[in-house]
Write a protein that holds these residues in place. Structure first.
Motif, mmCIF file in Angstrom:
data_model
loop_
_atom_site.group_PDB
_atom_site.id
_atom_site.type_symbol
_atom_site.label_atom_id
_atom_site.label_comp_id
_atom_site.label_asym_id
_atom_site.label_seq_id
_atom_site.Cartn_x
_atom_site.Cartn_y
_atom_site.Cartn_z
ATOM 1 N N VAL A 79 17.130 -14.869 60.986
ATOM 2 C CA VAL A 79 17.115 -15.553 59.693
ATOM 3 C C VAL A 79 16.379 -14.723 58.639
ATOM 4 O O VAL A 79 16.533 -14.943 57.453
ATOM 5 N N VAL A 80 15.588 -13.765 59.081
ATOM 6 C CA VAL A 80 14.884 -12.827 58.212
ATOM 7 C C VAL A 80 15.497 -11.447 58.464
ATOM 8 O O VAL A 80 15.775 -11.103 59.614
ATOM 9 N N PRO A 81 15.732 -10.659 57.423
ATOM 10 C CA PRO A 81 16.303 -9.319 57.654
ATOM 11 C C PRO A 81 15.423 -8.482 58.581
ATOM 12 O O PRO A 81 14.201 -8.486 58.475
ATOM 13 N N ARG A 82 16.068 -7.793 59.508
ATOM 14 C CA ARG A 82 15.371 -6.923 60.461
ATOM 15 C C ARG A 82 15.949 -5.515 60.358
ATOM 16 O O ARG A 82 17.102 -5.339 59.990
ATOM 17 N N ARG A 83 15.174 -4.508 60.740
ATOM 18 C CA ARG A 83 15.621 -3.118 60.596
ATOM 19 C C ARG A 83 16.576 -2.664 61.684
ATOM 20 O O ARG A 83 17.410 -1.795 61.462
ATOM 21 N N VAL A 84 16.429 -3.196 62.899
ATOM 22 C CA VAL A 84 17.267 -2.758 64.021
ATOM 23 C C VAL A 84 17.738 -3.963 64.817
ATOM 24 O O VAL A 84 17.128 -5.022 64.798
ATOM 25 N N ASN A 85 18.849 -3.767 65.548
ATOM 26 C CA ASN A 85 19.306 -4.812 66.455
ATOM 27 C C ASN A 85 18.778 -4.505 67.854
ATOM 28 O O ASN A 85 18.070 -3.518 68.068
ATOM 29 N N ASP A 86 19.141 -5.325 68.829
ATOM 30 C CA ASP A 86 18.615 -5.195 70.192
ATOM 31 C C ASP A 86 18.941 -3.838 70.816
ATOM 32 O O ASP A 86 18.075 -3.189 71.396
#
Length: 85
Positions: free
Chosen positions: A36-43
């Motif tokens: 729900v909050v922008p993140r820099r990388v995925n799993d």
């Protein structure tokens, strides 16, 4: 709490004095995309970066959903990571 501007922090710990070797760590609190909050990388990106940096592991966190199923979405790619790094 004292917050210093980035340039002042750099003066306190110049790049040559910063800790750059994080091999062997286990990060116990990592949030990845999508969220729900922008993140820099995925799993998968985090797993790739962690393997390249020789981390021992990490714990995925999410405020909205359970995280147990997040890493099983790309099992073939994840199982191949240790062989690539």
């Amino acid at each position: 709490m004292l917050l210093l501007p980035f340039d002042e922090l750099a003066a306190i710990a110049p790049p040559s004095d910063r800790v750059t070797d994080i091999a062997g760590i286990i990060d116990l609190h990592v949030h990845t995309a999508p969220d729900v909050v922008p993140r820099r990388v995925n799993d998968l990106q985090l797993a790739t970066l962690a393997c390249a940096a020789k981390w021992r592991g990490f714990v995925l966190k999410n405020h909205q959903f359970e995280t147990a199923s997040l890493l099983v979405s790309n099992p073939a790619e994840l199982l191949d990571l240790p062989r690539r790094h």
